[in-house]
Design a protein around this motif. Structure first.
Motif, PDB file in Angstrom:
ATOM      1  N   ALA A 177       7.357 -16.779  11.123  1.00  0.00           N
ATOM      2  CA  ALA A 177       7.819 -17.222   9.940  1.00  0.00           C
ATOM      3  C   ALA A 177       8.363 -16.224   9.004  1.00  0.00           C
ATOM      4  O   ALA A 177       8.289 -15.171   9.026  1.00  0.00           O
ATOM      5  CB  ALA A 177       6.424 -17.868   9.277  1.00  0.00           C
ATOM      6  N   THR A 178       9.250 -16.811   8.226  1.00  0.00           N
ATOM      7  CA  THR A 178      10.045 -15.765   7.135  1.00  0.00           C
ATOM      8  C   THR A 178       9.844 -16.754   5.899  1.00  0.00           C
ATOM      9  O   THR A 178      10.190 -17.980   5.650  1.00  0.00           O
ATOM     10  CB  THR A 178      11.388 -15.570   7.384  1.00  0.00           C
ATOM     11  OG1 THR A 178      11.802 -15.053   8.678  1.00  0.00           O
ATOM     12  CG2 THR A 178      12.252 -14.954   6.207  1.00  0.00           C
ATOM     13  N   VAL A 179       9.650 -15.991   4.698  1.00  0.00           N
ATOM     14  CA  VAL A 179       9.210 -16.551   3.465  1.00  0.00           C
ATOM     15  C   VAL A 179      10.143 -15.998   2.501  1.00  0.00           C
ATOM     16  O   VAL A 179      10.130 -14.659   2.103  1.00  0.00           O
ATOM     17  CB  VAL A 179       7.627 -16.505   3.013  1.00  0.00           C
ATOM     18  CG1 VAL A 179       7.622 -17.119   1.690  1.00  0.00           C
ATOM     19  CG2 VAL A 179       6.756 -17.163   4.036  1.00  0.00           C
ATOM     20  N   LEU A 180      10.756 -16.693   1.822  1.00  0.00           N
ATOM     21  CA  LEU A 180      11.766 -16.160   0.697  1.00  0.00           C
ATOM     22  C   LEU A 180      11.664 -16.899  -0.638  1.00  0.00           C
ATOM     23  O   LEU A 180      11.137 -17.890  -0.726  1.00  0.00           O
ATOM     24  CB  LEU A 180      13.265 -16.245   1.267  1.00  0.00           C
ATOM     25  CG  LEU A 180      13.616 -15.882   2.317  1.00  0.00           C
ATOM     26  CD1 LEU A 180      15.036 -16.383   3.015  1.00  0.00           C
ATOM     27  CD2 LEU A 180      13.794 -14.150   2.311  1.00  0.00           C
ATOM     28  N   LEU A 181      11.963 -16.208  -1.631  1.00  0.00           N
ATOM     29  CA  LEU A 181      11.703 -16.573  -3.127  1.00  0.00           C
ATOM     30  C   LEU A 181      13.003 -16.146  -3.824  1.00  0.00           C
ATOM     31  O   LEU A 181      12.819 -15.348  -4.580  1.00  0.00           O
ATOM     32  CB  LEU A 181      10.475 -15.975  -3.598  1.00  0.00           C
ATOM     33  CG  LEU A 181       9.977 -16.960  -4.968  1.00  0.00           C
ATOM     34  CD1 LEU A 181       9.724 -18.072  -4.641  1.00  0.00           C
ATOM     35  CD2 LEU A 181       8.703 -16.110  -5.732  1.00  0.00           C
ATOM     36  N   PRO A 182      14.105 -16.972  -3.521  1.00  0.00           N
ATOM     37  CA  PRO A 182      15.371 -16.339  -4.232  1.00  0.00           C
ATOM     38  C   PRO A 182      15.539 -16.856  -5.702  1.00  0.00           C
ATOM     39  O   PRO A 182      14.617 -17.547  -6.306  1.00  0.00           O
ATOM     40  CB  PRO A 182      16.421 -17.338  -3.608  1.00  0.00           C
ATOM     41  CG  PRO A 182      15.801 -17.854  -2.264  1.00  0.00           C
ATOM     42  CD  PRO A 182      14.241 -17.864  -2.625  1.00  0.00           C
ATOM     43  N   GLU A 183      16.218 -15.820  -6.220  1.00  0.00           N
ATOM     44  CA  GLU A 183      16.361 -15.925  -7.881  1.00  0.00           C
ATOM     45  C   GLU A 183      17.342 -17.291  -8.037  1.00  0.00           C
ATOM     46  O   GLU A 183      18.036 -17.720  -7.405  1.00  0.00           O
ATOM     47  CB  GLU A 183      17.060 -14.697  -8.239  1.00  0.00           C
ATOM     48  CG  GLU A 183      16.214 -13.343  -7.987  1.00  0.00           C
ATOM     49  CD  GLU A 183      15.089 -13.320  -9.097  1.00  0.00           C
ATOM     50  OE1 GLU A 183      15.034 -13.548 -10.088  1.00  0.00           O
ATOM     51  OE2 GLU A 183      13.830 -12.923  -8.398  1.00  0.00           O
TER      52      GLU A 183
END
Length: 231
Positions: A177-183
């Protein structure tokens, strides 16, 4: 849109190797707010989906009608021209004969000739408790190997939670799993279905799915850019 010089070779290499890459912010905060406000605009959409009614998760999304809003249409065309060479490289590695033009209109004409005529770009809105199940966006026999998400809300300010999640289903191994929180204003490019991986006997397919974790507070709005139309 914000005029920025994008180091496309860097992002193309990143995308080719991992199946995803995150571009810098391409829209200003004001442009993001204006686009997010279109969620409630009349006559822009061909279909609305309440996700919990279909088992997709919780929240709501709407498919734009043609013609698309100018910023959405422009971004869709510009990104496609940069993604097509990588898509062709992937197909060659995986022994797939289909090749894509660098012009989106030419590719969409192919989709339409095959009966896939309905526009697929969409806008999604999540509130507290909303989420999106892991999935793939196919819509028909013809599909483009990449898609994009434009993030219109600022994490930590407009909402908490709501991370973008990608799951890589590795053959004969546990999933990654990869978790991202982009701006706000950033664009995430990622694979629609799978990416090629180098093995001892050549390249093989690694399936990938994407979704959104539960939003804890606030409102999260984003636009999904899919480069094939729907049947």
């Amino acid at each position: 849109m914000t005029q920025k010089t994008i180091d496309w070779p860097h992002f193309q290499s990143d995308l080719s190797q991992t199946g995803f890459t995150l571009l810098p912010s391409l829209l200003s905060s004001e442009e993001c707010r204006e686009l997010a406000d279109l969620f409630d605009a009349p006559n822009l959409y061909r279909k609305s989906i309440v996700m919990q009614n279909h088992g997709y998760g919780s929240g709501e999304y709407k498919y734009f009608s043609y013609p698309l809003p100018s910023v959405v249409d422009t971004l869709r065309h510009e990104l496609f021209s940069q993604l097509a060479p990588i898509a062709n490289d992937w197909n060659e590695k995986l022994g797939i004969n289909l090749r894509y033009p660098t012009d989106l209109n030419e590719w969409l004409s192919t989709c339409h000739a095959a009966g896939q005529t309905r526009p697929t770009p969409l806008i999604l809105k999540y509130g507290p408790g909303d989420w999106n199940a892991l999935h793939q966006d196919m819509y028909g026999e013809l599909y483009f190997p990449f898609q994009a998400v434009l993030f219109l809300s600022q994490p930590g300010q407009d909402y908490a939670g709501g991370e973008f999640v990608m799951l890589e289903q590795r053959p004969r191994m546990q999933s990654k799993a990869t978790v991202l929180l982009p701006e706000q204003g950033q664009v995430l490019l990622f694979t629609t279905k799978y990416r090629p991986a180098q093995g001892t006997r050549g390249y093989y397919r690694v399936a990938m799915r994407h979704g959104v974790s539960e939003v804890r507070t606030g409102t999260r709005v984003n636009v999904g850019l899919i480069f094939h139309d729907a049947a």
